[in-house]
Scaffold this motif. Structure first.
Motif, short mmCIF file in Angstrom:
data_model
loop_
_atom_site.label_atom_id
_atom_site.label_comp_id
_atom_site.label_asym_id
_atom_site.label_seq_id
_atom_site.Cartn_x
_atom_site.Cartn_y
_atom_site.Cartn_z
N TRP A 173 0.84 -1.21 0.00
CA TRP A 173 0.00 0.00 0.00
C TRP A 173 0.87 1.25 0.00
O TRP A 173 0.80 2.06 -0.92
CB TRP A 173 -0.95 -0.04 1.20
CG TRP A 173 -1.80 1.17 1.39
CD1 TRP A 173 -1.76 2.04 2.45
CD2 TRP A 173 -2.84 1.65 0.53
NE1 TRP A 173 -2.69 3.01 2.30
CE2 TRP A 173 -3.37 2.81 1.13
CE3 TRP A 173 -3.36 1.24 -0.69
CZ2 TRP A 173 -4.40 3.55 0.56
CZ3 TRP A 173 -4.39 1.97 -1.26
CH2 TRP A 173 -4.90 3.11 -0.65
N ARG A 181 0.74 4.07 1.48
CA ARG A 181 0.14 5.40 1.38
C ARG A 181 -0.49 5.90 2.68
O ARG A 181 -1.20 6.90 2.66
CB ARG A 181 -0.92 5.37 0.26
CG ARG A 181 -0.30 5.60 -1.11
CD ARG A 181 -1.34 5.50 -2.20
NE ARG A 181 -1.41 4.13 -2.69
CZ ARG A 181 -2.31 3.69 -3.55
NH1 ARG A 181 -3.24 4.50 -4.00
NH2 ARG A 181 -2.31 2.44 -3.95
N PHE A 219 0.53 8.58 8.03
CA PHE A 219 1.42 8.72 9.18
C PHE A 219 2.70 7.90 9.02
O PHE A 219 3.56 7.89 9.89
CB PHE A 219 0.70 8.25 10.47
CG PHE A 219 0.15 6.86 10.35
CD1 PHE A 219 0.95 5.77 10.60
CD2 PHE A 219 -1.16 6.64 9.93
CE1 PHE A 219 0.46 4.49 10.45
CE2 PHE A 219 -1.65 5.36 9.78
CZ PHE A 219 -0.83 4.29 10.05
N TYR A 224 8.34 2.59 4.40
CA TYR A 224 8.79 1.97 3.14
C TYR A 224 8.59 2.94 1.97
O TYR A 224 8.48 2.50 0.83
CB TYR A 224 8.00 0.69 2.87
CG TYR A 224 8.10 -0.34 3.97
CD1 TYR A 224 9.30 -0.99 4.21
CD2 TYR A 224 7.00 -0.67 4.75
CE1 TYR A 224 9.40 -1.94 5.22
CE2 TYR A 224 7.09 -1.62 5.75
CZ TYR A 224 8.29 -2.26 5.98
OH TYR A 224 8.38 -3.21 6.97
N GLU A 235 -4.97 0.21 13.42
CA GLU A 235 -4.79 1.59 13.90
C GLU A 235 -6.06 2.19 14.48
O GLU A 235 -6.06 2.83 15.51
CB GLU A 235 -4.22 2.57 12.84
CG GLU A 235 -3.32 2.00 11.77
CD GLU A 235 -2.04 1.37 12.24
OE1 GLU A 235 -1.79 1.33 13.45
OE2 GLU A 235 -1.30 0.85 11.38
N LYS A 271 -5.78 5.04 5.17
CA LYS A 271 -5.34 3.67 5.49
C LYS A 271 -5.71 2.68 4.37
O LYS A 271 -5.17 1.57 4.31
CB LYS A 271 -5.98 3.28 6.83
CG LYS A 271 -5.50 2.00 7.44
CD LYS A 271 -4.10 2.09 8.03
CE LYS A 271 -3.52 0.70 8.19
NZ LYS A 271 -2.15 0.64 8.60
S1 SF4 Z 1 1.32 1.71 8.06
FE1 SF4 Z 1 1.57 -0.37 7.26
S2 SF4 Z 1 0.07 -0.48 5.57
FE2 SF4 Z 1 0.38 1.69 6.01
S3 SF4 Z 1 1.98 2.35 4.59
FE3 SF4 Z 1 2.99 1.80 6.52
S4 SF4 Z 1 3.58 -0.34 6.27
FE4 SF4 Z 1 2.05 0.10 4.68
#
Ligand code: SF4
Length: 385
Positions: A33, A35, A38, A42, A179, A191
């Protein structure tokens, strides 16, 4: 010759704190994902699912390194730490040294748990993940627990039968960063998942016989959504009955979109008291679940919040109230002492020496306004994320 080739294996960047002594096996890289507003973990990593053969090759290297490490157990069954350190020092390649160190640390700590990295390993479908897990268990028959991260949106598209297959192969627990259970907050932080998907995901994981550990990020929706953040998350917990709810503390970190939204005045972050009230509310609303809540992150205000959400409800609420009932000045002293690593619980404040107390009070005096103070606390927290 086996001994002359590089025996390193891939190691990803993160794991849950509960997997501190686990062997880390990277079956995917990055997040599918990438995106969430918060998260920047990565952001510069392109997602990659490694082939089964390449993960098996990593496991083969682990087996060879494990044999080398085990050769440093003496006749009495004791570890020869000097011998281990000596061999570690003879390894030229940084990657292989890191791999050797991980295997040694894992085996010294019992060698029983494994965590599959990175952000969304359960995306490996069609039996590929089961294949890897079976191979791993054959290689290390003493493994007792294998866990992985899984994104709720992806988990919601995996059937209970598919989870049962993973369980049968040896996957014991899935950690999932829900979350929040609020659709409004999920949307706000981008999310990419809905409350309904979280519930389907959670129920499917559980129906497949796999333990589920979900993460709740107190305060992530900001002040305007603090009530729904708690109440809608409680709804998800009650609908899913996860094995664990792990508490995380929201902080707006420079470089994230949530930080930009805050600076642009689109969202206002919650105070520590508001975040704690959210945690208190989800405990209060827990009903008919067999779920343990755990506050296992160093940045959380109250790390003592740990227990069964229903059976230990009164004790858990009392832990929250111990802080909430303090006069405002003492709350601030504890907030800062906790984040500076001086104390764990409010009752330890009497152990803080006069010099340190003076330092704490000076910091409080430097930020006299309530919002200035909470911005300062946010800054301390985000530095460590
Ligand atoms: S919180 Fe988890 S799902 Fe959202 S961007 Fe970061 S690693 Fe990916």
């Amino acid at each position: 010759m086996e001994e002359n080739r590089d025996l390193s294996f891939r190691i990803g960047p993160i794991r849950p704190p509960s997997e501190a002594n686990s062997l880390l096996i990277q079956v995917t890289r990055g997040c599918t994902w990438n995106r969430c507003k918060f998260c920047q973990l990565y952001r510069h990593t392109q997602f990659k699912a490694y082939s089964v053969d390449s993960v098996k090759a990593d496991i083969d290297n682990m087996v060879i390194l494990a044999d080398r490490v085990r050769s440093h157990i003496d006749a009495e069954g004791q570890w020869d730490i000097d011998g281990l350190n000596y061999e570690l020092g003879t390894i030229d390649s940084d990657a292989e040294r890191q791999s050797y160190y991980m295997i040694a640390n894992w085996l010294i700590n019992g060698g029983k748990t494994v965590f599959l990295q990175d952000g969304n390993s359960t995306v490996l479908k069609g039996g590929r993940l089961s294949d890897v897990i079976r191979y791993l268990k054959q290689a290390f028959p003493h493994i007792e627990r294998i866990t992985s991260y899984g994104r709720a949106e992806n988990l919601s598209k995996t059937t209970a039968e598919e989870f049962a297959d993973l369980k049968e192969a040896g996957l014991d627990r899935i950690h999932s960063g829900f979350e929040t259970g609020s659709d409004e907050v999920l949307k706000l932080v981008n999310k990419g998942v809905t409350q309904e998907q979280e519930i389907i995901a959670g129920r499917n994981v559980k129906a497949g016989g796999i333990e589920l550990s979900i993460y709740f990020m107190a305060g992530v929706g900001g002040r305007a959504l603090t009530k729904v953040n708690a109440e809608e998350t409680a709804k998800v917990i009650n609908a899913v009955n996860p094995d664990f709810v792990r508490v995380r503390t929201a902080a707006y970190k420079p470089g994230t979109e949530l930080y930009d939204d805050w600076r642009a005045g689109l969202i206002d972050h919650c105070s520590d008291v508001e975040k704690l009230l959210e945690i208190r509310r989800i405990i209060e609303l827990a009903e008919g679940v067999d779920t343990k809540i755990v506050s296992d992150h160093i940045l959380n205000l109250l790390m003592d919040i740990e227990g069964h959400m229903v059976n230990d409800k009164a004790r858990l609420l009392a832990i929250c109230d111990e802080f909430l009932n303090l006069p405002p000045q003492e709350q601030k002293e504890f907030q800062i002492a906790r984040r500076l690593g001086m104390v764990i619980r409010p009752s330890q404040m009497r152990l803080v020496g006069p010099g340190n107390m003076l330092h704490l009070r000076q910091q409080i005096d430097n930020y006299p306004g309530e919002r200035e103070w909470e911005d300062h606390i946010n800054m301390i927290i985000e530095r460590y994320i």
